[in-house]
Design a protein around this motif. Sequence first.
Motif, PDB file in Angstrom:
ATOM      1  N   ARG A  11      32.242  -9.362  35.307  1.00  0.00           N
ATOM      2  CA  ARG A  11      31.239  -8.341  34.986  1.00  0.00           C
ATOM      3  C   ARG A  11      31.903  -7.213  34.221  1.00  0.00           C
ATOM      4  NH1 ARG A  11      28.889  -8.287  40.933  1.00  0.00           N
ATOM      5  NH2 ARG A  11      27.321  -9.876  40.698  1.00  0.00           N
ATOM      6  N   GLY A  12      31.097  -6.351  33.656  1.00  0.00           N
ATOM      7  CA  GLY A  12      31.629  -5.190  32.966  1.00  0.00           C
ATOM      8  C   GLY A  12      30.526  -4.356  32.362  1.00  0.00           C
ATOM      9  N   LYS A  13      30.843  -3.093  32.103  1.00  0.00           N
ATOM     10  CA  LYS A  13      29.838  -2.189  31.535  1.00  0.00           C
ATOM     11  C   LYS A  13      29.623  -2.435  30.058  1.00  0.00           C
ATOM     12  CE  LYS A  13      33.415   1.283  31.572  1.00  0.00           C
ATOM     13  NZ  LYS A  13      33.958   2.355  32.323  1.00  0.00           N
ATOM     14  N   ASN A  14      30.588  -3.119  29.404  1.00  0.00           N
ATOM     15  CA  ASN A  14      30.441  -3.487  27.996  1.00  0.00           C
ATOM     16  C   ASN A  14      31.287  -4.735  27.741  1.00  0.00           C
ATOM     17  OD1 ASN A  14      33.184  -2.625  27.498  1.00  0.00           O
ATOM     18  ND2 ASN A  14      32.417  -0.530  27.404  1.00  0.00           N
TER      19      ASN A  14
ATOM     20  N   HIS B  76      35.086  -4.389  28.402  1.00  0.00           N
ATOM     21  CA  HIS B  76      35.394  -4.348  29.828  1.00  0.00           C
ATOM     22  C   HIS B  76      35.313  -5.755  30.417  1.00  0.00           C
ATOM     23  CE1 HIS B  76      34.629  -3.283  34.145  1.00  0.00           C
ATOM     24  NE2 HIS B  76      35.699  -2.543  33.879  1.00  0.00           N
ATOM     25  N   CYS B  77      34.326  -6.533  30.015  1.00  0.00           N
ATOM     26  CA  CYS B  77      34.194  -7.925  30.471  1.00  0.00           C
ATOM     27  C   CYS B  77      35.415  -8.743  30.051  1.00  0.00           C
ATOM     28  CB  CYS B  77      32.933  -8.571  29.901  1.00  0.00           C
ATOM     29  SG  CYS B  77      31.438  -8.123  30.750  1.00  0.00           S
TER      30      CYS B  77
END
Length: 145
Positions: free
Chosen positions: A60-63, A66-67
């Motif tokens: 997961r990630g905020k963008n 980040h992923c």
Amino acid sequence: MKTVLFFPQAKTLENFYLGNLSRIISSNCEAVGVNQLFHGQWKKFFSSSACHLNWLENVRGKNEAHCLANFLFRLGFLICLKLFRKKIVWTVHNKVAHDQKRGRKYSQILMKLLMAWSDQIHVLCEATLQEIPSLKKYQSKVICI
């Protein structure tokens, strides 16, 4: 005493499954969360004999950046387990991560690697084999717990 690693952590108040599993294993082994390795206990990695992986595939990630970073960390950790010949026990919790908005392609890559590289694959119910047909290829490693 043998050391067994847990990803992401050995004990948690939020997850009874991890708490119960680490408590049972702690009766015969030292249970160490992977998160503890980064807080001064990195030597435990080398003394460990196995690693129980939970949700490693849930990238997961905020963008997107980040992923990607999250994926590369998880992939690197998995490769280290293989290079240092640690037994890998993977628990399949979900076919797809809950509310996963990004990182699905990375999760699929990790799932394929986990199927191939795990020494044991734990599923929580028989229905998982129907939900994830590619697990049937590795049925000799699958244990319903």
